[in-house]
Design an enzyme around this catalytic site. Structure first.
Site, mmCIF file in Angstrom:
data_model
loop_
_atom_site.group_PDB
_atom_site.id
_atom_site.type_symbol
_atom_site.label_atom_id
_atom_site.label_comp_id
_atom_site.label_asym_id
_atom_site.label_seq_id
_atom_site.Cartn_x
_atom_site.Cartn_y
_atom_site.Cartn_z
ATOM 1 N N GLY A 29 13.729 43.161 20.017
ATOM 2 C CA GLY A 29 14.909 43.477 20.818
ATOM 3 C C GLY A 29 14.577 44.164 22.124
ATOM 4 O O GLY A 29 13.412 44.469 22.420
ATOM 5 N N THR A 31 15.370 47.154 23.194
ATOM 6 C CA THR A 31 15.064 48.590 23.188
ATOM 7 C C THR A 31 13.625 48.810 22.742
ATOM 8 O O THR A 31 12.853 49.505 23.404
ATOM 9 C CB THR A 31 16.040 49.349 22.252
ATOM 10 O OG1 THR A 31 17.367 48.905 22.526
ATOM 11 C CG2 THR A 31 15.944 50.851 22.461
ATOM 12 N N GLY A 84 14.743 48.310 16.579
ATOM 13 C CA GLY A 84 16.057 48.601 17.155
ATOM 14 C C GLY A 84 17.148 48.405 16.115
ATOM 15 O O GLY A 84 16.871 48.122 14.947
ATOM 16 N N ALA A 85 18.401 48.561 16.525
ATOM 17 C CA ALA A 85 19.545 48.289 15.631
ATOM 18 C C ALA A 85 20.765 47.990 16.485
ATOM 19 O O ALA A 85 20.814 48.351 17.669
ATOM 20 C CB ALA A 85 19.815 49.486 14.728
ATOM 21 N N GLY A 98 21.180 41.285 15.535
ATOM 22 C CA GLY A 98 21.755 40.770 16.780
ATOM 23 C C GLY A 98 20.790 39.825 17.491
ATOM 24 O O GLY A 98 21.202 38.865 18.139
ATOM 25 N N GLY A 99 19.498 40.092 17.311
ATOM 26 C CA GLY A 99 18.484 39.233 17.922
ATOM 27 C C GLY A 99 18.013 38.128 16.979
ATOM 28 O O GLY A 99 17.126 37.350 17.325
ATOM 29 N N GLU A 105 12.475 41.591 9.822
ATOM 30 C CA GLU A 105 12.650 43.033 10.064
ATOM 31 C C GLU A 105 12.886 43.774 8.745
ATOM 32 O O GLU A 105 12.345 44.860 8.538
ATOM 33 C CB GLU A 105 13.832 43.270 11.008
ATOM 34 C CG GLU A 105 13.544 42.827 12.434
ATOM 35 C CD GLU A 105 14.753 42.890 13.342
ATOM 36 O OE1 GLU A 105 14.548 42.987 14.560
ATOM 37 O OE2 GLU A 105 15.894 42.821 12.859
#
Ligand code: 5RP
Length: 226
Positions: A29, A31, A84-85, A98-99, A105
């Site tokens: 992601g 971030t 990330g989240a 989301g990705g 993950e």
């Protein structure tokens, strides 16, 4: 500070936790990208680590940064994973995916001794559900699987990218399931995974040890009480 700056702040802060000799899980992601870029610099300065990437995109970036890579199969445990989240609740339960990388993950989080999540402040909420829950499903019968997911109280939508149905690194599809709210993430996580055709879902209950949040006032660190 704009959102990109908050992401950078959180992502780079997490890199400080990586030490020589560690096996590090690398999330996916925009971030955690900042963590990977920072780790790349640290490796150039002599940091000695081996990383396990959670997606093909992260694998490519880490390779470009000169970070040594390995497979999940190569280790019994991963020392530290940084990821990330999309949403974080008050108990540090997460929505991820989301990705589209939620399956790898979650596998890597499961085998990690410590999981640090990096987010900007927009991702923090009291109760999960603002972000549609990503569910990875096999292609076979995916429309039928979607109808079953609908009976669980959500509005499911097949994910598309550039007009085509999105395909994950594992060759599956993603159904984004919009719930009004998810007050019992531990139960919903298990319930959804019981549906035949579902491979994994993006609720990460009790998997995060720590969340590093980039805020307009600087870094905030949230630690799990469990
Ligand atoms: C990918 C993920 C990501 O970690 C999540 O979507 C957050 O990404 P970003 O930092 O770009 O907002 O779960 O599957």
């Amino acid at each position: 500070m704009d959102v990109e700056e908050l992401k950078r702040l959180a992502g780079e802060k997490a890199a400080e936790r990586v030490k020589d000799g560690m096996v590090v899980g690398l999330g996916t992601g925009s971030t955690v990208k900042y963590t990977i870029l920072k780790l790349g610099e640290m490796v150039k300065e002599g940091l000695d680590i081996v990383a396990v990437p959670t997606s093909k995109a992260t694998e490519k970036l880490a390779k470009e940064m000169g970070i040594k890579l390995a497979n999940l199969d190569d280790f019994e445990r991963i020392d530290l994973t940084i990821d990330g989240a999309d949403e974080v609740d008050a108990n540090l339960n997460l929505i991820k995916g989301g990705g589209g990388a939620l399956l790898r993950e979650k596998m890597i989080a499961y085998y990690s001794n410590y999981e640090i999540i990096v987010v900007d402040e927009r991702k923090i909420s009291n109760v999960l559900g603002s972000f549609p829950l990503p569910v990875e499903v096999v292609k076979f019968g995916y429309k039928r699987t979607m109808r079953t997911l609908k009976t669980m109280g959500c509005t499911p939508e097949i994910r598309r990218k550039n007009g085509d149905i999105f395909v994950t690194d594992n060759g599956n599809h993603i159904v984004d399931c919009k719930f009004a709210e998810i007050r019992n993430p531990e139960e919903i996580e298990v319930e959804i995974n019981m549906v035949p055709g579902v491979v994994e879902n993006g609720i990460f209950a009790n998997l995060a040890n720590e969340v590093i949040v980039g805020t307009k006032n600087g870094i905030e660190v949230l630690k799990s009480r469990k």
